[in-house]
Write a protein that holds these residues in place. Structure first.
Motif, PDB file in Angstrom:
ATOM      1  N   SER A  69      -8.328  25.330  16.359  1.00 13.76           N
ATOM      2  CA  SER A  69      -7.416  26.284  16.972  1.00 13.76           C
ATOM      3  C   SER A  69      -7.739  27.679  16.475  1.00 13.76           C
ATOM      4  O   SER A  69      -8.343  27.856  15.412  1.00 13.76           O
ATOM      5  CB  SER A  69      -5.962  25.935  16.645  1.00 13.76           C
ATOM      6  OG  SER A  69      -5.721  26.053  15.257  1.00 13.76           O
ATOM      7  N   ALA A  70      -7.298  28.682  17.226  1.00 11.99           N
ATOM      8  CA  ALA A  70      -7.575  30.068  16.855  1.00 11.99           C
ATOM      9  C   ALA A  70      -6.988  30.414  15.497  1.00 11.99           C
ATOM     10  O   ALA A  70      -7.552  31.238  14.761  1.00 11.99           O
ATOM     11  CB  ALA A  70      -7.027  31.010  17.921  1.00 11.99           C
ATOM     12  N   ASP A  71      -5.879  29.772  15.135  1.00 12.95           N
ATOM     13  CA  ASP A  71      -5.230  30.091  13.861  1.00 12.95           C
ATOM     14  C   ASP A  71      -5.810  29.321  12.680  1.00 12.95           C
ATOM     15  O   ASP A  71      -5.220  29.309  11.597  1.00 12.95           O
ATOM     16  CB  ASP A  71      -3.711  29.872  13.956  1.00 12.95           C
ATOM     17  CG  ASP A  71      -3.340  28.468  14.403  1.00 12.95           C
ATOM     18  OD1 ASP A  71      -4.073  27.885  15.205  1.00 12.95           O
ATOM     19  OD2 ASP A  71      -2.294  27.958  13.967  1.00 12.95           O
ATOM     20  N   GLY A  72      -6.969  28.665  12.866  1.00 12.78           N
ATOM     21  CA  GLY A  72      -7.718  28.138  11.734  1.00 12.78           C
ATOM     22  C   GLY A  72      -7.513  26.679  11.400  1.00 12.78           C
ATOM     23  O   GLY A  72      -7.926  26.238  10.328  1.00 12.78           O
ATOM     24  N   GLU A  73      -6.902  25.901  12.285  1.00 13.99           N
ATOM     25  CA  GLU A  73      -6.725  24.471  12.018  1.00 13.99           C
ATOM     26  C   GLU A  73      -7.884  23.682  12.608  1.00 13.99           C
ATOM     27  O   GLU A  73      -8.300  23.914  13.749  1.00 13.99           O
ATOM     28  CB  GLU A  73      -5.389  23.984  12.571  1.00 13.99           C
ATOM     29  CG  GLU A  73      -4.184  24.603  11.874  1.00 13.99           C
ATOM     30  CD  GLU A  73      -2.902  23.860  12.171  1.00 13.99           C
ATOM     31  OE1 GLU A  73      -2.956  22.665  12.506  1.00 13.99           O
ATOM     32  OE2 GLU A  73      -1.838  24.494  12.079  1.00 13.99           O
ATOM     33  N   LEU A  74      -8.405  22.725  11.841  1.00 16.51           N
ATOM     34  CA  LEU A  74      -9.534  21.899  12.250  1.00 16.51           C
ATOM     35  C   LEU A  74      -9.153  20.436  12.117  1.00 16.51           C
ATOM     36  O   LEU A  74      -8.502  20.035  11.148  1.00 16.51           O
ATOM     37  CB  LEU A  74     -10.753  22.175  11.360  1.00 16.51           C
ATOM     38  CG  LEU A  74     -11.322  23.604  11.366  1.00 16.51           C
ATOM     39  CD1 LEU A  74     -12.282  23.773  10.199  1.00 16.51           C
ATOM     40  CD2 LEU A  74     -12.030  23.868  12.674  1.00 16.51           C
ATOM     41  N   TYR A  75      -9.590  19.634  13.097  1.00 23.53           N
ATOM     42  CA  TYR A  75      -9.289  18.209  13.087  1.00 23.53           C
ATOM     43  C   TYR A  75     -10.526  17.405  13.479  1.00 23.53           C
ATOM     44  O   TYR A  75     -11.300  17.823  14.353  1.00 23.53           O
ATOM     45  CB  TYR A  75      -8.184  17.868  14.089  1.00 23.53           C
ATOM     46  CG  TYR A  75      -6.819  18.394  13.734  1.00 23.53           C
ATOM     47  CD1 TYR A  75      -5.914  17.610  13.024  1.00 23.53           C
ATOM     48  CD2 TYR A  75      -6.421  19.676  14.112  1.00 23.53           C
ATOM     49  CE1 TYR A  75      -4.650  18.085  12.702  1.00 23.53           C
ATOM     50  CE2 TYR A  75      -5.167  20.162  13.797  1.00 23.53           C
ATOM     51  CZ  TYR A  75      -4.284  19.352  13.091  1.00 23.53           C
ATOM     52  OH  TYR A  75      -3.035  19.831  12.772  1.00 23.53           O
ATOM     53  N   ALA A  76     -10.672  16.249  12.832  1.00 23.19           N
ATOM     54  CA  ALA A  76     -11.587  15.210  13.287  1.00 23.19           C
ATOM     55  C   ALA A  76     -10.728  14.029  13.707  1.00 23.19           C
ATOM     56  O   ALA A  76      -9.894  13.559  12.922  1.00 23.19           O
ATOM     57  CB  ALA A  76     -12.554  14.803  12.178  1.00 23.19           C
ATOM     58  N   VAL A  77     -10.913  13.565  14.938  1.00 22.78           N
ATOM     59  CA  VAL A  77     -10.012  12.576  15.527  1.00 22.78           C
ATOM     60  C   VAL A  77     -10.826  11.449  16.149  1.00 22.78           C
ATOM     61  O   VAL A  77     -11.838  11.701  16.818  1.00 22.78           O
ATOM     62  CB  VAL A  77      -9.121  13.236  16.619  1.00 22.78           C
ATOM     63  CG1 VAL A  77      -8.115  12.235  17.162  1.00 22.78           C
ATOM     64  CG2 VAL A  77      -8.425  14.468  16.071  1.00 22.78           C
ATOM     65  N   GLU A  78     -10.396  10.217  15.941  1.00 28.09           N
ATOM     66  CA  GLU A  78     -11.038   9.092  16.613  1.00 28.09           C
ATOM     67  C   GLU A  78     -10.789   9.192  18.114  1.00 28.09           C
ATOM     68  O   GLU A  78      -9.648   9.326  18.559  1.00 28.09           O
ATOM     69  CB  GLU A  78     -10.480   7.765  16.084  1.00 28.09           C
ATOM     70  CG  GLU A  78     -10.903   7.442  14.663  1.00 28.09           C
ATOM     71  CD  GLU A  78     -10.381   6.092  14.211  1.00 28.09           C
ATOM     72  OE1 GLU A  78      -9.585   5.474  14.955  1.00 28.09           O
ATOM     73  OE2 GLU A  78     -10.754   5.649  13.102  1.00 28.09           O
ATOM     74  N   SER A  79     -11.857   9.128  18.908  1.00 30.11           N
ATOM     75  CA  SER A  79     -11.720   9.333  20.343  1.00 30.11           C
ATOM     76  C   SER A  79     -10.981   8.195  21.031  1.00 30.11           C
ATOM     77  O   SER A  79     -10.303   8.403  22.035  1.00 30.11           O
ATOM     78  CB  SER A  79     -13.099   9.526  20.984  1.00 30.11           C
ATOM     79  OG  SER A  79     -13.926   8.405  20.725  1.00 30.11           O
ATOM     80  N   LYS A  80     -11.077   6.985  20.488  1.00 24.41           N
ATOM     81  CA  LYS A  80     -10.474   5.834  21.155  1.00 24.41           C
ATOM     82  C   LYS A  80      -8.961   5.824  21.057  1.00 24.41           C
ATOM     83  O   LYS A  80      -8.260   5.631  22.061  1.00 24.41           O
ATOM     84  CB  LYS A  80     -11.049   4.543  20.577  1.00 24.41           C
ATOM     85  CG  LYS A  80     -10.591   3.294  21.303  1.00 24.41           C
ATOM     86  CD  LYS A  80     -11.271   2.049  20.746  1.00 24.41           C
ATOM     87  CE  LYS A  80     -10.818   0.790  21.490  1.00 24.41           C
ATOM     88  NZ  LYS A  80     -11.481  -0.423  20.979  1.00 24.41           N
TER      89      LYS A  80
END
Length: 389
Positions: free
Chosen positions: A78-89
């Motif tokens: 997100s523009a405000d600096g949040e990063l996520y790694a998420v399982e696609s399934k």
């Protein structure tokens, strides 16, 4: 004196307003109002598999923070600096991280690293394993498109036409190519294509240029659009969609230019036809689908480029790149609606309000066939498209 970033931000904000007003119209046309949301008899439904929020999304800025689809995992920012790694399934969060920088581009990546650019014009490399920072490098100006990497080289394209290559492991700057940009351009930039030995960059001047990956030296160039007219608006010929790779050729389209298939090795034109679009074309079942700059969706037969159908009920609604989903096409619009079309005849067969702040990022197909959608507010979801019960 205002900072360089502030001056550039003022410039591109003005261009965002121009783009919103033009919505891709021909400069010989009067500005048009978006078509009202069409009333349809839905025969399909978008069935939500999972959803989540990614920070504040674009957080009110005119950005294109597309998630990175990496097979079993999706990486989103997100523009405000949040990063996520998420399982696609199933949508399970594998890791999350918050950085102090304001993010300006979507995520790029390779087998080991993720890449993003910041509001302060820095290229940042992160570990794919947990999002920790590995290195960062200053850039000449801001970058809107996601950095691209082949594993050894990572390439960025600045809003003032500079293409820079960095060592992916260390961040060392390897080369820089200075392209030319017109006085006025559309707020948006095509991400470069990065192969093993060649990089293809698309410019606001309407040119695609192939550069050597090792040194950034020009190999060939091709004009997708040639500026014409007396005013700067009439002369807009930006390429804002990343070309689509088709075997040994690339399919590209420009604003007020043409749709063209070009040999990736030589830059020789294989065929072209007049077209105007702000997004990449899409190919499915041998046919070509294009969201025209005026909002019309057009299907072309791939063998001879003859028009199969045109859907004009979504005109001026600032459509995203169409995405093929089995027998359907799915597009988003500026009001945050997802529209489902029958690929055979272009009929509207499904509709869903997804994000009331709009959808600017095209949907993506996941490895399991499902559809990934990211809204301007940060709403991220995976859908299946299926006939209604």
């Amino acid at each position: 004196m205002p900072s360089l970033c502030n001056r550039l931000r003022a410039r591109v904000t003005l261009l965002a307003l121009l783009l919103a007003g033009m919505a891709g119209c021909s400069t010989t046309d009067t500005f048009e109002q978006p078509a009202p949301l069409p009333e349809i008899e839905a025969t399909t439904e978008l069935k939500r598999v999972w959803s989540m929020s990614v920070g504040d999304g674009h957080d009110g800025d005119f950005l294109y923070l597309a998630p990175l689809n990496a097979g079993d995992l999706i990486y989103a920012a997100s523009a405000d600096g949040e990063l996520y790694a998420v399982e696609s399934k199933a949508g399970k969060v594998v890791w999350e991280r918050e950085i102090s920088d304001r993010i300006f581009s979507g995520l790029g990546g390779d087998n080991d690293r993720l890449y993003l650019t910041t509001e302060d014009a820095e290229l940042v490399a992160l570990s794919r394993a947990d999002g920790t920072e590995l290195w960062r490098q200053s850039l000449p100006t801001e970058v809107l498109s996601a950095p691209q990497s082949n594993g050894n080289l990572v390439v960025t394209h600045t809003i003032d036409g500079k293409v820079l290559g960095f060592n992916a492991a260390s961040g060392e700057k390897l080369w820089q190519y200075d392209g030319t940009v017109p006085v006025l351009s559309i707020r948006g930039a095509a991400a470069p294509l990065v192969g093993g030995d060649i990089v293809i960059a698309s410019f606001a001047s309407g040119r695609m240029i192939a550069l050597t990956a090792d040194a950034g030296q020009p190999v060939w160039q091709y004009e997708v659009g040639q500026p014409q007219g007396r005013t700067e608006l009439e002369r807009l010929v930006d390429i804002t969609g990343q070309p689509l790779v088709l075997d040994s050729a690339i399919l590209a389209v420009g604003y007020q230019g043409k749709l063209a298939l070009v040999d990736i090795r030589t830059g020789q034109e294989i065929w072209s036809r007049k077209a105007s679009s702000l997004y990449s074309p899409m190919v499915g079942g041998g046919d070509i689908y294009l969201a025209s700059a005026n909002g019309d969706l057009v299907a072309l037969r791939g063998s001879d480029r003859r028009e199969i159908w045109t859907q004009d009920r979504l005109s001026w609604r600032q459509l995203t790149q169409p995405m093929v989903y089995n027998d359907y096409l799915v597009v988003g619009d500026f009001e945050g609606y997802l529209h489902v079309l029958n690929r055979e005849d272009g009929a509207l067969v499904g509709q869903l309000e997804f994000d009331d702040e709009g959808i600017r990022v095209p949907a993506q197909r996941l490895a399991n066939g499902n559809l990934l959608v990211f809204g301007n507010s940060g709403e991220m979801a995976v859908f299946k498209v299926q006939p209604q019960d």
